[in-house]
Design an enzyme around this catalytic site. Structure first.
Site, PDB file in Angstrom:
ATOM      1  N   ASN A  62      42.535  37.996  36.757  1.00  0.00           N
ATOM      2  CA  ASN A  62      42.472  39.217  35.940  1.00  0.00           C
ATOM      3  C   ASN A  62      43.874  39.677  35.561  1.00  0.00           C
ATOM      4  O   ASN A  62      44.822  39.561  36.336  1.00  0.00           O
ATOM      5  CB  ASN A  62      41.657  40.325  36.610  1.00  0.00           C
ATOM      6  N   GLU A  64      45.671  42.956  33.999  1.00  0.00           N
ATOM      7  CA  GLU A  64      45.469  44.368  33.661  1.00  0.00           C
ATOM      8  C   GLU A  64      46.546  44.883  32.714  1.00  0.00           C
ATOM      9  O   GLU A  64      47.536  44.187  32.436  1.00  0.00           O
ATOM     10  CB  GLU A  64      45.411  45.194  34.959  1.00  0.00           C
ATOM     11  N   CYS A  73      39.201  40.532  32.480  1.00  0.00           N
ATOM     12  CA  CYS A  73      38.706  39.980  33.744  1.00  0.00           C
ATOM     13  C   CYS A  73      39.116  38.517  33.886  1.00  0.00           C
ATOM     14  O   CYS A  73      39.327  37.807  32.893  1.00  0.00           O
ATOM     15  CB  CYS A  73      37.188  40.036  33.793  1.00  0.00           C
ATOM     16  N   GLU A  75      37.241  36.000  34.763  1.00  0.00           N
ATOM     17  CA  GLU A  75      36.242  35.070  34.218  1.00  0.00           C
ATOM     18  C   GLU A  75      36.500  34.809  32.740  1.00  0.00           C
ATOM     19  O   GLU A  75      36.445  33.675  32.268  1.00  0.00           O
ATOM     20  CB  GLU A  75      34.823  35.639  34.392  1.00  0.00           C
ATOM     21  N   CYS A 112      31.102  40.683  36.312  1.00  0.00           N
ATOM     22  CA  CYS A 112      30.633  41.939  35.708  1.00  0.00           C
ATOM     23  C   CYS A 112      29.730  41.633  34.510  1.00  0.00           C
ATOM     24  O   CYS A 112      29.661  40.496  34.022  1.00  0.00           O
ATOM     25  CB  CYS A 112      31.824  42.804  35.291  1.00  0.00           C
ATOM     26  N   CYS A 115      31.383  40.063  31.430  1.00  0.00           N
ATOM     27  CA  CYS A 115      31.705  38.639  31.636  1.00  0.00           C
ATOM     28  C   CYS A 115      30.443  37.789  31.583  1.00  0.00           C
ATOM     29  O   CYS A 115      30.463  36.680  31.042  1.00  0.00           O
ATOM     30  CB  CYS A 115      32.435  38.430  32.962  1.00  0.00           C
TER      31      CYS A 115
HETATM   32  N1  THU Z   1      37.351  42.133  37.405  1.00  0.00           N
HETATM   33  C1  THU Z   1      37.296  40.794  37.155  1.00  0.00           C
HETATM   34  O1  THU Z   1      38.336  40.137  36.948  1.00  0.00           O
HETATM   35  N2  THU Z   1      36.088  40.215  37.125  1.00  0.00           N
HETATM   36  C2  THU Z   1      34.907  40.849  37.347  1.00  0.00           C
HETATM   37  O2  THU Z   1      33.845  40.278  37.144  1.00  0.00           O
HETATM   38  C3  THU Z   1      34.923  42.218  37.850  1.00  0.00           C
HETATM   39  C4  THU Z   1      36.186  42.956  37.623  1.00  0.00           C
HETATM   40  C5  THU Z   1      38.661  42.778  37.396  1.00  0.00           C
HETATM   41  C6  THU Z   1      38.866  43.710  36.247  1.00  0.00           C
HETATM   42  C7  THU Z   1      39.901  44.655  36.802  1.00  0.00           C
HETATM   43  O3  THU Z   1      41.186  44.066  36.627  1.00  0.00           O
HETATM   44  C8  THU Z   1      39.602  44.692  38.286  1.00  0.00           C
HETATM   45  O4  THU Z   1      38.807  43.548  38.567  1.00  0.00           O
HETATM   46  C9  THU Z   1      38.859  45.945  38.740  1.00  0.00           C
HETATM   47  O5  THU Z   1      37.712  46.152  37.981  1.00  0.00           O
END
Ligand code: THU
Length: 160
Positions: A62, A64, A73, A75, A112, A115
């Site tokens: 991920n 940010e 994310c 994925e 999530c 994704c």
């Molecule tokens: N996140 C992911 O990388 N994948 C997911 O399926 C759930 C959330 C990341 C997004 C964000 O950077 C952090 O986790 C908190 O939500």
């Protein structure tokens, strides 16, 4: 009126060591990817490794952003990288691992909703199921035989 029941079936492994060897290796790559996450805002690090039908492994984490919704994310970072680098390859397996820097992450972390929708585009396009494995930083691992198993009543291009 009639009622429709949709069933999803998952396999739960007690630890990663119970999964097939190639899955353990793929999850190891996901753990390495997780350590490269850029997540200063959530402190939630996610790593993904994809095994493609051309034998390549593609990873993602991920990423940010100070403007929160601009982050991505793990994925989607991984599948978009795979799509960009190997447009004709099929994604056969996906391993996902997540670890919070604030507390232990011991339960399996599924992708999530956004994704799931993004991955479904790839699964439908390649006409081959993407086998998914997800875990926390350690502990139980959940297997789903496909993405569609995780996202009933999917929205796809056939509805446009
Ligand atoms: N996140 C992911 O990388 N994948 C997911 O399926 C759930 C959330 C990341 C997004 C964000 O950077 C952090 O986790 C908190 O939500």
């Amino acid at each position: 009126m009639k009622e429709v029941k949709i069933e999803s079936v998952f396999q739960v492994y007690e630890t990663i060591l119970e999964t097939p060897e190639e899955v353990q290796e793929l999850m190891e790559r996901a753990v390495e990817a997780r350590q490269k996450a850029y997540a200063p805002y959530s402190q939630f690090h996610v790593g993904v490794a994809l095994f493609l039908d051309n034998n390549q492994v593609v990873t993602g984490s991920n990423q940010e952003n100070a403007s929160y919704p601009s982050g991505l994310c793990a994925e989607r970072t991984a599948i978009y990288y795979a799509g960009a680098q190997y447009p004709n390859a099929k994604i056969l397996k996906m391993a996902i691992t997540a670890a919070s820097q604030l507390k232990p992450t011991l339960s399996p972390i599924p992708p999530c909703g956004a994704c799931r929708q993004a991955i479904s585009e790839y699964e439908i396009r390649q006409k081959t199921p993407i086998e998914m494995y997800f875990m926390g930083e350690s502990g139980k691992v959940v297997r789903s035989h496909s993405l569609s198993n995780l996202l009933p009543l999917i929205f796809d291009k056939s509805q446009l």
